[in-house]
Design an enzyme around this catalytic site. Structure first.
Site, PDB file in Angstrom:
ATOM      1  N   SER A   1       0.870  -1.078   0.128  1.00  0.00           N
ATOM      2  CA  SER A   1      -0.038   0.005   0.060  1.00  0.00           C
ATOM      3  C   SER A   1       0.912   1.225  -0.041  1.00  0.00           C
ATOM      4  CB  SER A   1      -0.877   0.044   1.280  1.00  0.00           C
ATOM      5  OG  SER A   1      -1.543  -1.171   1.214  1.00  0.00           O
TER       6      SER A   1
ATOM      7  N   HIS B   1      -2.594   3.207   6.975  1.00  0.00           N
ATOM      8  CA  HIS B   1      -1.913   1.875   6.889  1.00  0.00           C
ATOM      9  C   HIS B   1      -0.630   1.976   6.246  1.00  0.00           C
ATOM     10  CE1 HIS B   1      -4.683   1.680   4.031  1.00  0.00           C
ATOM     11  NE2 HIS B   1      -4.179   1.170   3.385  1.00  0.00           N
TER      12      HIS B   1
ATOM     13  N   LEU C   1      -6.709  -2.762  -5.191  1.00  0.00           N
ATOM     14  CA  LEU C   1      -6.826  -4.077  -4.627  1.00  0.00           C
ATOM     15  C   LEU C   1      -6.885  -3.492  -3.147  1.00  0.00           C
ATOM     16  CD1 LEU C   1      -3.884  -6.060  -6.067  1.00  0.00           C
ATOM     17  CD2 LEU C   1      -6.516  -6.719  -6.140  1.00  0.00           C
TER      18      LEU C   1
ATOM     19  N   ARG D   1     -30.581  22.873  28.091  1.00  0.00           N
ATOM     20  CA  ARG D   1     -30.009  23.507  26.883  1.00  0.00           C
ATOM     21  C   ARG D   1     -30.205  24.710  26.510  1.00  0.00           C
ATOM     22  NH1 ARG D   1     -34.780  22.255  22.622  1.00  0.00           N
ATOM     23  NH2 ARG D   1     -36.486  22.280  24.171  1.00  0.00           N
TER      24      ARG D   1
ATOM     25  N   SER E   1     -32.731  23.456  18.141  1.00  0.00           N
ATOM     26  CA  SER E   1     -33.086  22.623  19.465  1.00  0.00           C
ATOM     27  C   SER E   1     -32.013  22.279  20.563  1.00  0.00           C
ATOM     28  CB  SER E   1     -33.225  21.049  18.843  1.00  0.00           C
ATOM     29  OG  SER E   1     -34.292  20.917  17.968  1.00  0.00           O
TER      30      SER E   1
ATOM     31  N   GLU F   1     -23.181  14.150  11.305  1.00  0.00           N
ATOM     32  CA  GLU F   1     -22.619  14.272  12.483  1.00  0.00           C
ATOM     33  C   GLU F   1     -21.205  13.842  12.351  1.00  0.00           C
ATOM     34  OE1 GLU F   1     -25.407  12.829  11.718  1.00  0.00           O
ATOM     35  OE2 GLU F   1     -27.219  13.776  12.786  1.00  0.00           O
TER      36      GLU F   1
END
Lengths: 619, 619
Positions: A39, A76, A187, A318, A344, A365
């Site tokens: 990789s 990786h 791959l 809140r 909210s 999110e």
């Protein structure tokens, strides 16, 4: 003799650099006995061109805010990244060959910010690209620096939805300083990727999401150089370089062969590979340099004037959070992020006060958290907010932020069955378990407006990931505006020498505990009441004293029984060697719709149940 | 007098039906005092055409596997869905008007499967479309029925990455039986959506992800009808109808006005709205009928031949899982899902044995879980597997699956610091907290191959969401192949009358406990050892007896201290009124790379630390 390459080096020299990166990737992973050489080989040409000619970075002063950022979303490929560090002269061959992936050393299996040239940890795929969007936003719109963000992605990770949340935001914000390079090596870990070498399919998706796609042969250095030049010259168009590459490129025994993902070459193969790659080289790179280093601005000490509330008034926590957040915004390093629920969560109060530091991520999110992390990397203090239930959507990003040792504040509103008629899909009843288990986290759960505001302000000075849990409904203000709420503390609201039981609550259940204490008093039972606003760290001293003095505890929480307040209390008592009979009331069945009172009672966490549990404990 | 509409009704009648759906949406939400009428009004025309002319569904036999599926991904439009139920004649006006969003009733704020016509719970946006892909896959490739799946999406939710994971899979699998309808009403909860009415932008994205986009005026019944006809006639092309609509359509006081999301109309406004919509109607619908009902095939009792292992051989629990999973595949209702790590989780063993029931979702954990849920809805028993760390990516989907009361098995491999060199990004050290807090979950954590195989088989008969945690490395087989491992049980591996301390472990730490017991024995300390393979439910009896008989417990877990095995043990002891001194060893700091032995020791959960903790307890 060491040869130093730079922006003026010709492509034949850069080819030699790429081969050196390959050789060192093979050597490092073989020496470690694990890692991902193939990789790394596919992306070596891309990174050689980038670091020699385009990445404006002073490796000796990684803190320079004006420098570019390089993120390996395909974490990786750490052998390649560390080989680049060696080429940059900041890691020597001995460190690379003897410490990579070893215990107690900084060249870990996947990059983390224990390395000064690594902004944040990667290794959970589809995340690096998302963080990069946050960094690019912070550089352009907050720090106002000319830095560019370069992010190397694997092709396998393009199936993660988070990638498309990221590119959507890159496109929407017209992030001309953002360039993703997709290493399309065809791959994956266990076979061909979904789209294999269909670079045009990637390009269509990228363009549809508002970014410019440049398809190139990732081993054609001239084509790569031209693409990166185009990307760097961008005014306001984010660029995605779709680079067709060969996994294992340069090593014929593994090139384009399945079955070699995440496997170091055995020593004999590694020797042949190094020979095929032309042997070891001793090239160094000094690429383009960023502007003169700029010190991070030291935020002037500012007075934060938190909102004040009158005892007895009904105010939702809140609502108090929103007002306090707007007040905290007096600090120029504080930013707020929203997932289209600011009316909210009341984060919209910050938007009104400080629109230039308010970021609407819409209903995404994962990207909200990723943007917050990116901004934190750039020195800002993010507050990211949505419903407690929907923070679970970003769990993996929060987990990885802890690995990156990021400091940020989260607020989850609409916790528990308390929310009422909207039903279980909107009820956060797992969030305490999730947030307590985050490494180094602080978990706060205020019961009234005064404490909510105070804790919101306190979060601006906490290290690590802090979480404030707020409640939908309005409840009486319990505390004077001048009361203090140290993190790790609690408030004992009722107590006396004759207390027979201690009622422990937080948020809505604290009010139920107070009502239960009143009812118990009518029965002649003296009940202590503790507001456990700090769930992690928890006030072990007060809980231990309550155990010793009253012998009986009722803990009521608007959350599932696992991983929440009840278990925090049991852990605290155990750690102190304290014993008590503990009745643990929590949400143990699937709730439906209803009024708050109906749902609290049905869940067995109302005043009635708390009082009953106390009576049962007392026999 | 009731008029019944059907496929042959003309569009003027269908317009009347749409108006009825609007009237009832307004009335129901006003009567409840909460809900989302404006989000219902925008989609009423779409749903009227669908239910009258295209949805092949027998409302009286919702279990008919040959029927179509209708999913409201925008679950907040429940007033519209319930108004459709009323039009279908399965819910009456009284139920709609007096029970919607009320306690103890089935017409909840967001739809859940307590209603027989609702496949699964929605309300966390971006999920319904993902589940629908799983249902469409199950219908076509497993049940081999001609059912179509229709899913209504909001435009706001199109920013969720999960939507693009879903459409990517719809495109890849050429799901001609899948139709998403996006209600592009331009207004979200707190303001305009990201793309507002840019229907072409949606279309470009949809097409780029391999689906067909049909852009229509969502209030032009003829255009909608033609689009749905095209979708239904599809052979192998998934369709996305991009419908431009007006939020609040039909009610001039709220139409296309911001600030009316999630708000019922006050009674006076509701009266005016009903009047403007033409008043109440009494229309019924009997749309196209599905083929003759087919009973779900009763799986023949099959013999499962689990793999057998020899005591003392070194075998990884993930290896045993893979072999057992392949064996469980003898049951025709078992399916397996992978996120491109089947060669790590060993789910690939199932792929080799039963390729027709193996689903590769590539690196898209949210869609992997969503597909599993969709298949569970269709009567299959999914096993979905990835690294424990990466299951956090799908936390919100797992949470919602519990709300849907889905039965499925999950397996998370590579748990804990045990994995070694790959480093913290790959280590699942929060998964027990996450999975324990899932409502009704079962959490299993085998220490050897025999128990791993037995528990893998047992999961095929468990209700609800079960989770198997496996380990990367190979450890000695501890149990004879004929040993049984009841869920909720444990195994006591060492015990005697003189036991002074009990060592409790699971997974890798069980082996450390055994080694610690050996060392303690050398010091003359008799230690009991308990394999707590069932973390939830946990074996309270055995733990209580150990507390009573030994007085001291050491609990060691390869997980953060919050929400895992330690707190499960403390909760169990507390629930039984048992007291013990408990030393709780867990991963309390950020790990790096290293060998397993180094990392277990650094985390303080190795045999050395367990033995030390026991000695400390014994003073």
């Amino acid at each position: 003799m060491t040869t130093t390459l730079g922006p003026d080096s010709d492509l034949s020299q850069i080819f030699e650099l790429a081969q050196q990166l390959r050789v060192d990737s093979v050597r490092a992973s073989t020496s470690a006995g694990s890692g991902h050489p193939t990789s790394s080989l596919s992306a070596a040409d891309l990174m050689a061109v980038l670091m020699a000619r385009h990445l404006r970075y002073d490796w000796d002063t990684p803190d320079n805010r004006a420098g570019d950022h390089l993120i390996f979303s395909k974490g990786h490929a750490s052998p390649l990244l560390y080989a680049m560090f060696k080429a940059a002269g900041v890691v020597d061959d001995d460190e690379l060959m003897t410490t990579y992936r070893r215990f107690g050393h900084r060249l870990q299996g996947h990059p983390t910010p224990v390395l000064p040239w690594v902004d944040l940890a990667t290794g959970s795929l589809g995340q690096g690209i998302a963080y990069s969007v946050g960094i690019a936003l912070a550089c352009r719109d907050l720090s106002k620096v000319d830095s560019r963000v370069w992010v190397l992605c694997g092709d396998s990770e393009m199936t993660e939805g988070s990638v498309w949340e990221a590119l959507d935001k890159a496109g929407r914000h017209r992030l001309g300083n953002f360039t993703a390079i997709i290493d399309v090596n065809r791959l994956g870990q266990s076979g061909p990727t979904e789209l294999e070498w269909d670079t045009q399919a990637y390009a269509r998706r990228v363009e549809a999401f508002g970014c410019r796609a440049l398809v190139v042969d990732g081993h054609d250095l001239d084509a790569v150089d031209k693409a990166l030049t185009t990307a760097a010259d961008s005014d306001d168009t984010p660029t995605v370089v779709v680079a067709r590459t060969v996994k294992g490129r340069g090593v014929s025994e593994v090139a384009d062969k399945n079955g070699w993902h995440g496997k170091p070459l055995p020593e004999d193969m590694a020797e042949r590979a190094v020979a095929e790659l032309g042997g070891r080289r001793d090239l160094r790179v000094r690429g383009p340099q960023p502007p003169q280093a700029q010190a991070a601005p030291v935020p002037a000490a500012v007075d934060i004037e938190p909102p004040r509330f009158d005892v007895g008034d009904s105010v939702a926590t809140r609502v108090a959070f929103g007002k306090a957040l707007a007040a905290v915004g007096a600090r120029p390093d504080v930013v707020a992020l929203d997932a289209e629920v600011g009316n909210s969560t009341h984060a919209e109060d910050f938007q009104k006060a400080h629109p230039e530091r308010y970021f609407q991520t819409y209903i995404a999110e994962q990207q909200m958290i990723a943007s917050a992390v990116g901004m934190a990397v750039c020195g800002y203090r993010p507050y990211a907010t949505t419903f407690a239930a929907f923070l679970t959507r970003a769990h993996d990003f929060i987990r990885m932020a802890a690995v990156s040792q990021i400091t940020m504040a989260l607020c989850g509103t609409h916790s528990g069955v308390e929310i009422g008629a909207d039903g279980p899909s909107q009820m956060g009843v797992e969030d305490l378990a999730m947030m307590r288990a985050v490494l180094g986290s602080t978990v706060l759960y205020p019961s009234d407006a005064t404490s909510s505001a105070a804790l919101t302000v306190a979060m601006a000075d906490l290290d690590g990931i802090s979480y404030l849990r707020t409640t939908r409904g309005a409840y009486p203000v319990l505390y004077d505006a001048d009361e203090t709420f140290p993190v790790g503390g609690s408030k004992t609201l009722r107590h006396g020498a004759q207390d027979q039981v201690t009622l422990v609550g937080a948020g809505v259940t604290l009010h139920e505990c107070l009502a239960a204490a009143d009812r118990l008093a009518e029965d002649g039972i003296a009940a202590r009441v503790v507001d456990l606003y700090s769930v992690k760290p928890v006030d072990t001293d007060t809980l231990t004293r309550a155990a010793r003095e009253t012998g009986n505890l009722v803990v009521a929480e608007d959350h599932h029984p696992e991983g929440g307040i009840g278990e925090a209390v049991l852990s605290a008592l155990n750690s102190a060697g304290a014993h008590a009979a503990v009745a643990h009331l929590a949400v143990r069945d699937l709730p439906g719709s209803g009024t708050t009172a109906e749902l609290l009672d049905a869940a067995g966490i109302s005043a009635t149940h708390i009082a009953d549990a106390a009576r049962t404990l007392l026999g």
